[in-house]
Motif scaffolding. Structure first.
Motif, PDB file in Angstrom:
ATOM      1  N   TYR A 102       0.815  -1.211   0.000  1.00  0.00           N
ATOM      2  CA  TYR A 102       0.000   0.000   0.000  1.00  0.00           C
ATOM      3  C   TYR A 102       0.849   1.262   0.000  1.00  0.00           C
ATOM      4  O   TYR A 102       0.340   2.359   0.150  1.00  0.00           O
ATOM      5  CB  TYR A 102      -0.949   0.017   1.199  1.00  0.00           C
ATOM      6  N   LEU A 103       2.138   1.055  -0.189  1.00  0.00           N
ATOM      7  CA  LEU A 103       3.044   2.209  -0.218  1.00  0.00           C
ATOM      8  C   LEU A 103       2.652   3.162  -1.342  1.00  0.00           C
ATOM      9  O   LEU A 103       2.399   2.742  -2.465  1.00  0.00           O
ATOM     10  CB  LEU A 103       4.481   1.707  -0.427  1.00  0.00           C
ATOM     11  N   GLU A 104       2.613   4.446  -1.001  1.00  0.00           N
ATOM     12  CA  GLU A 104       2.187   5.428  -2.001  1.00  0.00           C
ATOM     13  C   GLU A 104       3.288   6.403  -2.387  1.00  0.00           C
ATOM     14  O   GLU A 104       3.225   7.022  -3.441  1.00  0.00           O
ATOM     15  CB  GLU A 104       1.018   6.252  -1.446  1.00  0.00           C
ATOM     16  N   GLU A 105       4.249   6.573  -1.490  1.00  0.00           N
ATOM     17  CA  GLU A 105       5.257   7.598  -1.731  1.00  0.00           C
ATOM     18  C   GLU A 105       6.643   7.061  -1.458  1.00  0.00           C
ATOM     19  O   GLU A 105       6.888   6.453  -0.418  1.00  0.00           O
ATOM     20  CB  GLU A 105       5.016   8.813  -0.817  1.00  0.00           C
ATOM     21  N   ILE A 106       7.555   7.307  -2.383  1.00  0.00           N
ATOM     22  CA  ILE A 106       8.954   6.921  -2.182  1.00  0.00           C
ATOM     23  C   ILE A 106       9.838   8.122  -2.494  1.00  0.00           C
ATOM     24  O   ILE A 106       9.734   8.713  -3.571  1.00  0.00           O
ATOM     25  CB  ILE A 106       9.352   5.735  -3.083  1.00  0.00           C
ATOM     26  N   ARG A 107      10.676   8.475  -1.541  1.00  0.00           N
ATOM     27  CA  ARG A 107      11.628   9.572  -1.738  1.00  0.00           C
ATOM     28  C   ARG A 107      13.018   9.036  -1.449  1.00  0.00           C
ATOM     29  O   ARG A 107      13.275   8.554  -0.353  1.00  0.00           O
ATOM     30  CB  ARG A 107      11.311  10.733  -0.796  1.00  0.00           C
ATOM     31  N   LEU A 108      13.896   9.122  -2.432  1.00  0.00           N
ATOM     32  CA  LEU A 108      15.241   8.581  -2.280  1.00  0.00           C
ATOM     33  C   LEU A 108      16.273   9.668  -2.518  1.00  0.00           C
ATOM     34  O   LEU A 108      16.128  10.483  -3.428  1.00  0.00           O
ATOM     35  CB  LEU A 108      15.481   7.452  -3.294  1.00  0.00           C
ATOM     36  N   LYS A 109      17.298   9.676  -1.696  1.00  0.00           N
ATOM     37  CA  LYS A 109      18.353  10.668  -1.869  1.00  0.00           C
ATOM     38  C   LYS A 109      19.711   9.977  -1.912  1.00  0.00           C
ATOM     39  O   LYS A 109      20.021   9.163  -1.034  1.00  0.00           O
ATOM     40  CB  LYS A 109      18.322  11.664  -0.708  1.00  0.00           C
ATOM     41  N   ARG A 110      20.504  10.310  -2.920  1.00  0.00           N
ATOM     42  CA  ARG A 110      21.849   9.739  -3.087  1.00  0.00           C
ATOM     43  C   ARG A 110      21.825   8.215  -3.065  1.00  0.00           C
ATOM     44  O   ARG A 110      22.600   7.568  -2.353  1.00  0.00           O
ATOM     45  CB  ARG A 110      22.807  10.245  -1.995  1.00  0.00           C
ATOM     46  N   MET A 111      20.934   7.655  -3.879  1.00  0.00           N
ATOM     47  CA  MET A 111      20.915   6.205  -3.961  1.00  0.00           C
ATOM     48  C   MET A 111      21.069   5.748  -5.407  1.00  0.00           C
ATOM     49  O   MET A 111      20.877   6.529  -6.343  1.00  0.00           O
ATOM     50  CB  MET A 111      19.596   5.678  -3.381  1.00  0.00           C
ATOM     51  N   VAL A 112      21.416   4.478  -5.542  1.00  0.00           N
ATOM     52  CA  VAL A 112      21.540   3.895  -6.878  1.00  0.00           C
ATOM     53  C   VAL A 112      20.217   3.203  -7.191  1.00  0.00           C
ATOM     54  O   VAL A 112      19.802   2.284  -6.487  1.00  0.00           O
ATOM     55  CB  VAL A 112      22.705   2.891  -6.930  1.00  0.00           C
ATOM     56  N   VAL A 113      19.582   3.690  -8.210  1.00  0.00           N
ATOM     57  CA  VAL A 113      18.260   3.193  -8.587  1.00  0.00           C
ATOM     58  C   VAL A 113      18.361   2.654 -10.005  1.00  0.00           C
ATOM     59  O   VAL A 113      18.850   3.353 -10.889  1.00  0.00           O
ATOM     60  CB  VAL A 113      17.230   4.353  -8.563  1.00  0.00           C
ATOM     61  N   THR A 114      17.921   1.427 -10.233  1.00  0.00           N
ATOM     62  CA  THR A 114      18.015   0.891 -11.598  1.00  0.00           C
ATOM     63  C   THR A 114      16.655   0.940 -12.284  1.00  0.00           C
ATOM     64  O   THR A 114      15.623   1.168 -11.649  1.00  0.00           O
ATOM     65  CB  THR A 114      18.458  -0.583 -11.576  1.00  0.00           C
ATOM     66  N   ALA A 122       6.634   0.493 -10.261  1.00  0.00           N
ATOM     67  CA  ALA A 122       5.437   0.674 -11.073  1.00  0.00           C
ATOM     68  C   ALA A 122       4.508  -0.522 -10.959  1.00  0.00           C
ATOM     69  O   ALA A 122       3.288  -0.378 -10.871  1.00  0.00           O
ATOM     70  CB  ALA A 122       5.829   0.918 -12.527  1.00  0.00           C
ATOM     71  N   ALA A 123       5.074  -1.698 -10.923  1.00  0.00           N
ATOM     72  CA  ALA A 123       4.268  -2.913 -10.930  1.00  0.00           C
ATOM     73  C   ALA A 123       3.701  -3.285  -9.564  1.00  0.00           C
ATOM     74  O   ALA A 123       2.676  -3.962  -9.485  1.00  0.00           O
ATOM     75  CB  ALA A 123       5.101  -4.075 -11.464  1.00  0.00           C
ATOM     76  N   SER A 124       4.377  -2.851  -8.487  1.00  0.00           N
ATOM     77  CA  SER A 124       4.029  -3.385  -7.166  1.00  0.00           C
ATOM     78  C   SER A 124       3.078  -2.549  -6.332  1.00  0.00           C
ATOM     79  O   SER A 124       2.416  -3.073  -5.448  1.00  0.00           O
ATOM     80  CB  SER A 124       5.292  -3.604  -6.337  1.00  0.00           C
ATOM     81  N   PHE A 125       3.075  -1.245  -6.570  1.00  0.00           N
ATOM     82  CA  PHE A 125       2.285  -0.397  -5.666  1.00  0.00           C
ATOM     83  C   PHE A 125       1.103   0.191  -6.414  1.00  0.00           C
ATOM     84  O   PHE A 125       1.238   1.144  -7.174  1.00  0.00           O
ATOM     85  CB  PHE A 125       3.181   0.690  -5.063  1.00  0.00           C
ATOM     86  N   LYS A 126      -0.066  -0.380  -6.162  1.00  0.00           N
ATOM     87  CA  LYS A 126      -1.230  -0.046  -6.990  1.00  0.00           C
ATOM     88  C   LYS A 126      -1.658   1.399  -6.875  1.00  0.00           C
ATOM     89  O   LYS A 126      -2.208   1.974  -7.811  1.00  0.00           O
ATOM     90  CB  LYS A 126      -2.427  -0.962  -6.608  1.00  0.00           C
ATOM     91  N   ASN A 127      -1.429   1.974  -5.698  1.00  0.00           N
ATOM     92  CA  ASN A 127      -1.893   3.334  -5.493  1.00  0.00           C
ATOM     93  C   ASN A 127      -0.730   4.325  -5.425  1.00  0.00           C
ATOM     94  O   ASN A 127      -0.791   5.323  -4.720  1.00  0.00           O
ATOM     95  CB  ASN A 127      -2.706   3.384  -4.186  1.00  0.00           C
ATOM     96  N   PHE A 128       0.323   4.026  -6.212  1.00  0.00           N
ATOM     97  CA  PHE A 128       1.529   4.820  -6.106  1.00  0.00           C
ATOM     98  C   PHE A 128       1.314   6.262  -6.551  1.00  0.00           C
ATOM     99  O   PHE A 128       0.774   6.509  -7.635  1.00  0.00           O
ATOM    100  CB  PHE A 128       2.648   4.180  -6.924  1.00  0.00           C
ATOM    101  N   LYS A 129       1.760   7.214  -5.730  1.00  0.00           N
ATOM    102  CA  LYS A 129       1.457   8.616  -6.016  1.00  0.00           C
ATOM    103  C   LYS A 129       2.677   9.511  -6.185  1.00  0.00           C
ATOM    104  O   LYS A 129       2.645  10.466  -6.955  1.00  0.00           O
ATOM    105  CB  LYS A 129       0.606   9.192  -4.884  1.00  0.00           C
ATOM    106  N   VAL A 130       3.717   9.241  -5.377  1.00  0.00           N
ATOM    107  CA  VAL A 130       4.825  10.197  -5.321  1.00  0.00           C
ATOM    108  C   VAL A 130       6.173   9.512  -5.481  1.00  0.00           C
ATOM    109  O   VAL A 130       6.502   8.613  -4.724  1.00  0.00           O
ATOM    110  CB  VAL A 130       4.817  10.947  -3.956  1.00  0.00           C
ATOM    111  N   LEU A 131       6.951   9.972  -6.470  1.00  0.00           N
ATOM    112  CA  LEU A 131       8.329   9.504  -6.609  1.00  0.00           C
ATOM    113  C   LEU A 131       9.245  10.714  -6.702  1.00  0.00           C
ATOM    114  O   LEU A 131       9.139  11.514  -7.636  1.00  0.00           O
ATOM    115  CB  LEU A 131       8.494   8.635  -7.864  1.00  0.00           C
ATOM    116  N   VAL A 132      10.112  10.866  -5.709  1.00  0.00           N
ATOM    117  CA  VAL A 132      11.076  11.959  -5.729  1.00  0.00           C
ATOM    118  C   VAL A 132      12.466  11.355  -5.616  1.00  0.00           C
ATOM    119  O   VAL A 132      12.767  10.690  -4.637  1.00  0.00           O
ATOM    120  CB  VAL A 132      10.855  12.950  -4.564  1.00  0.00           C
TER     121      VAL A 132
END
Lengths: 585, 154
Positions: A102-114, A122-132
């Motif tokens: 049910y996670l809706e928001e993910i904020r990452l700083k100085r991380m390695v994201v693939t 995109a596939a896992s969080f149906k109600n995803f709202k915020v990506l920073v």
């Protein structure tokens, strides 16, 4: 008589408590408060992704809706952390996908994201709202496209200063064809062109869009067209502001801006030609935030712009503003809370000095609400620092970067000890401090003693001996993050104050004189710290006394990490036989 | 060295130790900091002053250089590479000199040699070529990355 709050009542009370610091305190009261708190915490903040395992976080906070994670140490921003060090987002995303759908928001700083990571989100969080994503790397525009196309409820997509493999502007066309729920879009860090028609169509079908930050590839024409379709914007990052000077172009731009009656924040302005600045005049009176850090414009033009910005609270500008320009800011921008002045000529042998200590003194005197400062200049004086401290005791963040290492007070030739003493003593609410210039151990004695609320401290080219570090680690009651570079000591103070390190989030030291033996000993003695030695050019054999290039020490309940690259030494990975000769009390 | 709560024992030791004067300190810490005026060529430092890469790159462009051209440089056998701004060099000589300082080993270009490390580059077409054959300006236009080969490779 003991009073016991029914958990329903406690739950209700806790619903009013947002601050995680407060919630952390609540958790410590007793077991039942811990339980109620953890089951109601929605926004989770993890300041060091290696301090705790993703599984533990997911387990503790079943109601989590928002996760904020930080990876690499702050000095990674200045190229001091080699590529490949770590900070991988994937394990976190994997874990959350399984346990916190049910996670809706993910904020990452100085991380390695693939890209895989992004596709997983995109596939896992149906109600995803915020990506920073701030200062992240490791992904391409394909990953962004996956987010855009799959997250139907996406409200915020912000790529702030990321390093993205830019495979072209197609990703923009992946947003749903019907109206989007976008409120904020920031792609200012991407390099390649996006099709203006795609952007226009996206903006037209995003009625809730309030914040839009374009990349430098978007031209002035493009900007005009976008502004016409989104006059409701409150935050705008322009694209490139350079274009052939034509009167019609200027009029069109002016008109487009004058229609944006709700604009409060302006940034971008790459390559801005001073002749185009007047097009912004109509929005100036409403601006609360202005980022001119890429605008290489001279003082007179800057002043013409700034004198119209009476509501300005945040100003980021280049030192081309000069002392005189800052004097104008002090008189026109009375609401100023945050000032950042960046160097336009970072060479150490620059001869013309656009700003001096006087500029900052003007602003400190004129702007009563000033609480956050980042200031680059070539030299400073104790007198100026003392004045600043006296005038602005409400400072919360004071970062002074005197670019010339070891530069003394240029009027008296003394170290800047007295000046920073005044800052530490006078600004009782100071939470963040960066020092520079010539500083002896004494300066740190003052800071250790008086800077009771400082949580983050940055030091470069300072001090005489281990005493400096000892003062800081044995003082500074609230210290959470300490980062030090190019200071000539380490071992004794480090070992003597080992216990302090468990009360802090992290300690970074690079180009200091910390020996390998001390690192080993610290590792052995403090199992709840991860001690990392980061050496790009390690000696073939590591004698105990050999100084290491960098150390990064942080407290953790996750144990040693398993994803260290070759150039990171940890005791767990490379246990060496033999006992160090250094002893600690 | 013993730490104690009273300051007196420390004030004496700090009086004994000589406070580093600016020039002394820059020599002592020369491992990490070389001022542009003392280094072989004007290579801008990547980690001082503490500004972010985006701003640093923007400022480079301002200085009138043809924007910056950062390429990766790998030494064969060493997994971690470096990054170099080729626009900061005036030609092959200054490039080689900088590589010598960076990798602590003599590197040659323009000819094969069993004993020395040879500098090669990947061009626009993806081919690996010997550095030094074409004029410097042309080289800047076609180079994608650099590789320093081990001796006795050929």
């Amino acid at each position: 008589m003991a009073l016991r709050l029914p958990s329903k009542v406690l739950k209700h009370i806790l619903s009013f408590i947002d601050s995680n610091e407060d919630r952390n305190s609540v958790s410590l009261v007793c077991k039942s408060w811990f339980e109620t708190e953890r089951k109601t915490r929605k926004r989770v903040f993890v300041g060091n992704c290696y301090a705790v395992t993703p599984a533990a976080v997911a387990r503790r906070f079943p109601a989590m809706r928002s996760l904020t994670l930080k990876g690499k140490p702050h000095f990674a921003d200045y190229n001091l952390v080699p590529d490949g060090w770590g900070g991988y987002a994937c394990p976190w995303i994997e874990s959350m996908a399984a346990k916190s759908p049910y996670l809706e928001e993910i904020r990452l700083k100085r991380m390695v994201v693939t890209d895989d990571c992004l596709e997983r989100i995109a596939a896992s969080f149906k109600n995803f709202k915020v990506l920073v994503l701030t200062s992240c790397e490791g992904f391409s525009t394909d990953g962004i496209a996956a987010i855009a196309s799959t997250c139907r409820n996406l409200r915020v997509l912000e790529l702030r200063e990321c390093i993205v493999e830019d495979l072209g502007g197609d990703w923009l066309s992946y947003f749903p064809e019907t109206s989007t729920s976008l409120v904020s879009l920031d792609f200012s860090c991407l390099d390649s062109e996006v099709k203006i028609s795609d952007l226009e169509r996206l903006v037209s079908r995003s009625p809730n869009l309030k914040s839009l930050k374009l990349n430098p590839a978007v031209t002035l024409d493009g900007l005009v067209s976008i502004l016409r379709r989104a006059p409701q914007l409150t935050e705008l990052g322009t694209g490139s502001f350079a274009a052939e000077l034509k009167p019609e172009a200027f009029t069109k731009l002016s008109k487009a801006f004058s229609n944006c009656k709700q604009l409060q924040s302006l940034s971008g302005l790459w390559d801005v030609l001073p002749e185009y600045l007047p097009a912004l005049y109509s929005v100036c009176p409403g601006l609360t935030s202005l980022n001119l850090s890429y605008a290489t414009v001279r003082m007179p033009d800057l002043v013409e712009l700034l004198r119209r910005c009476s509501k300005l609270q945040k100003l980021w500008v280049m030192d081309l503003i000069e002392d005189k320009g800052l004097e104008a800011v002090a008189s026109y921008c009375k609401e100023l809370r945050e000032l950042r002045v960046f160097p336009s000529e970072p060479d150490l042998d620059a001869t013309n000095i656009p700003v001096t200590e006087q500029g900052l003194v003007y602003v400190s005197k004129g702007c009563r609400k000033l609480e956050s400062v980042l200031y680059f200049c070539v030299q400073f004086t104790n007198a100026a620092l003392i004045t600043i401290a006296r005038k602005r005791p409400n400072l919360k963040c004071f970062r002074l970067c005197v670019i010339e290492p070891f530069a003394p007070d240029y009027k008296t030739n003394e170290p800047l000890d007295k000046g920073f003493k005044a800052i530490a003593e006078g600004c009782k609410d100071l939470r963040r401090l960066s020092v520079s210039g010539l500083l002896s151990d004494k300066a740190f004695k003052y800071i250790g003693k008086h800077a009771k609320k400082v949580r983050m401290l940055s030091i470069a080219f300072a001090g005489d001996s281990d005493l400096m570090l000892h003062h800081l680690l044995s003082g500074c009651e609230s210290l959470k993050k300490l980062e030090i570079r190019d200071c000539p000591f380490g071992d004794t103070a480090l070992l003597e104050n080992a216990a302090k390190l468990e009360t802090m989030r992290s300690l970074w030291m690079s180009s200091c004189f910390v020996s390998f033996g001390a690192c080993k000993l610290l590792s052995q003695k403090m199992p709840r710290l991860n001690v990392e030695v980061i050496d790009e050019h390690p000696p073939k054999t590591r004698p105990e006394s050999s100084p290491v290039e960098r150390i990064y020490i942080y407290r953790t309940v996750a144990g040693p990490r398993m994803d260290t690259p070759e150039f990171v030494w940890t005791l767990h990975k490379n246990p060496e036989i033999g006992v160090s000769k250094l002893a600690i009390k | 060295m013993e730490f104690s709560n009273s300051c007196s024992s420390f004030s004496s030791s700090s009086v004994d130790s000589t406070k580093p004067s600016p020039s002394e300190s820059s020599v002592n810490l020369s491992l990490s900091l070389t001022f542009p005026s003392t280094s072989p060529q004007r290579e801008a430092r990547q980690d001082w002053p503490p500004i972010k890469s985006r701003l640093r790159d923007t400022l480079k462009g301002r200085r009138g250089d043809d924007t910056s051209l950062f390429v990766k440089v790998y030494m064969e056998g060493v997994p971690i590479g470096r990054k170099l701004d080729l626009c900061a060099f005036s030609g092959y000589e200054s490039l080689l000199e900088n590589l010598y300082h960076m990798f602590d080993t003599l590197i040659i270009c323009g000819k094969r040699d069993r004993k020395h490390h040879v500098l090669t580059y990947e061009d626009k077409d993806g081919d690996w070529m010997m550095v030094g054959d074409i004029p410097w300006d042309m080289f800047l236009e076609t180079v994608r990355r650099l590789k320093i080969t081990r001796p006795e490779r050929y």
